[in-house]
Scaffold this motif. Structure first.
Motif, mmCIF file in Angstrom:
data_model
loop_
_atom_site.group_PDB
_atom_site.id
_atom_site.type_symbol
_atom_site.label_atom_id
_atom_site.label_comp_id
_atom_site.label_asym_id
_atom_site.label_seq_id
_atom_site.Cartn_x
_atom_site.Cartn_y
_atom_site.Cartn_z
ATOM 1 N N VAL A 243 0.875 -1.158 -0.083
ATOM 2 C CA VAL A 243 -0.145 -0.218 -0.038
ATOM 3 C C VAL A 243 0.910 1.070 0.003
ATOM 4 N N TYR A 244 0.854 2.178 -1.250
ATOM 5 C CA TYR A 244 1.358 3.313 -1.092
ATOM 6 C C TYR A 244 0.883 4.550 -0.462
ATOM 7 N N VAL A 245 1.462 5.213 0.487
ATOM 8 C CA VAL A 245 0.963 6.389 1.348
ATOM 9 C C VAL A 245 1.469 7.495 0.913
ATOM 10 N N VAL A 246 0.955 8.611 0.457
ATOM 11 C CA VAL A 246 1.465 9.528 -0.254
ATOM 12 C C VAL A 246 0.862 10.891 0.370
ATOM 13 N N ASP A 247 1.442 11.376 1.326
ATOM 14 C CA ASP A 247 1.065 12.570 2.025
ATOM 15 C C ASP A 247 2.191 13.353 2.365
ATOM 16 N N ASP A 248 1.953 14.767 2.452
ATOM 17 C CA ASP A 248 2.988 15.633 2.614
ATOM 18 C C ASP A 248 3.107 15.892 4.083
ATOM 19 N N ASP A 249 2.048 15.602 4.945
ATOM 20 C CA ASP A 249 2.296 15.588 6.339
ATOM 21 C C ASP A 249 2.671 14.407 7.041
ATOM 22 N N VAL A 250 3.783 14.479 7.721
ATOM 23 C CA VAL A 250 4.556 13.471 8.272
ATOM 24 C C VAL A 250 3.873 12.712 9.165
ATOM 25 N N SER A 251 3.099 13.294 10.143
ATOM 26 C CA SER A 251 2.451 12.653 11.000
ATOM 27 C C SER A 251 1.137 11.818 10.403
ATOM 28 N N VAL A 252 0.419 12.393 9.299
ATOM 29 C CA VAL A 252 -0.636 11.653 8.953
ATOM 30 C C VAL A 252 0.091 10.607 8.012
ATOM 31 N N ARG A 253 1.215 10.664 7.583
ATOM 32 C CA ARG A 253 1.892 9.619 6.802
ATOM 33 C C ARG A 253 2.306 8.369 7.495
ATOM 34 N N GLU A 254 2.909 8.903 8.842
ATOM 35 C CA GLU A 254 3.279 7.790 9.830
ATOM 36 C C GLU A 254 1.979 7.076 10.431
ATOM 37 N N SER A 255 0.967 7.683 10.799
ATOM 38 C CA SER A 255 0.071 7.189 11.317
ATOM 39 C C SER A 255 -1.014 6.261 10.346
ATOM 40 N N VAL A 256 -0.947 6.765 9.118
ATOM 41 C CA VAL A 256 -1.844 5.967 8.504
ATOM 42 C C VAL A 256 -1.078 4.710 7.972
ATOM 43 N N GLY A 257 0.319 4.916 7.751
ATOM 44 C CA GLY A 257 1.089 3.649 7.666
ATOM 45 C C GLY A 257 1.110 2.719 8.600
ATOM 46 N N SER A 258 1.284 2.977 9.975
ATOM 47 C CA SER A 258 1.225 2.201 11.247
ATOM 48 C C SER A 258 -0.208 1.430 11.269
ATOM 49 N N LEU A 259 -1.089 1.988 10.911
ATOM 50 C CA LEU A 259 -2.537 1.404 10.659
ATOM 51 C C LEU A 259 -2.609 0.312 9.637
ATOM 52 N N ILE A 260 -2.045 0.780 8.467
ATOM 53 C CA ILE A 260 -2.134 -0.212 7.499
ATOM 54 C C ILE A 260 -1.252 -1.668 7.769
ATOM 55 N N ARG A 261 -0.035 -1.121 8.438
ATOM 56 C CA ARG A 261 0.779 -2.297 8.706
ATOM 57 C C ARG A 261 0.205 -3.157 9.871
ATOM 58 N N SER A 262 -0.509 -2.580 10.784
ATOM 59 C CA SER A 262 -1.132 -3.434 11.834
ATOM 60 C C SER A 262 -2.116 -4.208 11.304
ATOM 61 N N ALA A 263 -2.638 -4.276 10.035
ATOM 62 C CA ALA A 263 -3.475 -4.979 9.325
ATOM 63 C C ALA A 263 -2.827 -6.012 8.757
#
Length: 67
Positions: free
Chosen positions: A8-28
């Motif tokens: 899953v590619y997460v493209v976002d300029d806000d580092v906190s959003v990018r890391e949060s969404v990435g962590s959520l997806i990884r947890s799945a």
């Protein structure tokens, strides 16, 4: 758990959003590749590989819609 090796590619300029969404997806159980801009994603070797994109539409430079 996932049945595919496609990330899953997460493209976002806000580092906190990018890391949060990435962590959520990884947890799945999905692999994640994160990028801070549309250009960064397009310049990577990942841009030609199958996957799912979670994309911020309001990116600086090239917008998510342009991507």
């Amino acid at each position: 758990m996932t049945t595919s090796g496609a990330p899953v590619y997460v493209v976002d300029d806000d580092v906190s959003v990018r890391e949060s969404v990435g962590s959520l997806i990884r947890s799945a159980g999905w692999a994640v590749e994160a990028f801070g801009s549309a250009r960064q994603f397009l310049d990577s070797h990942w841009a030609t590989r199958p996957g799912c994109v979670v994309l911020d539409l309001d990116l600086p430079g090239m917008s998510g819609l342009e991507l």
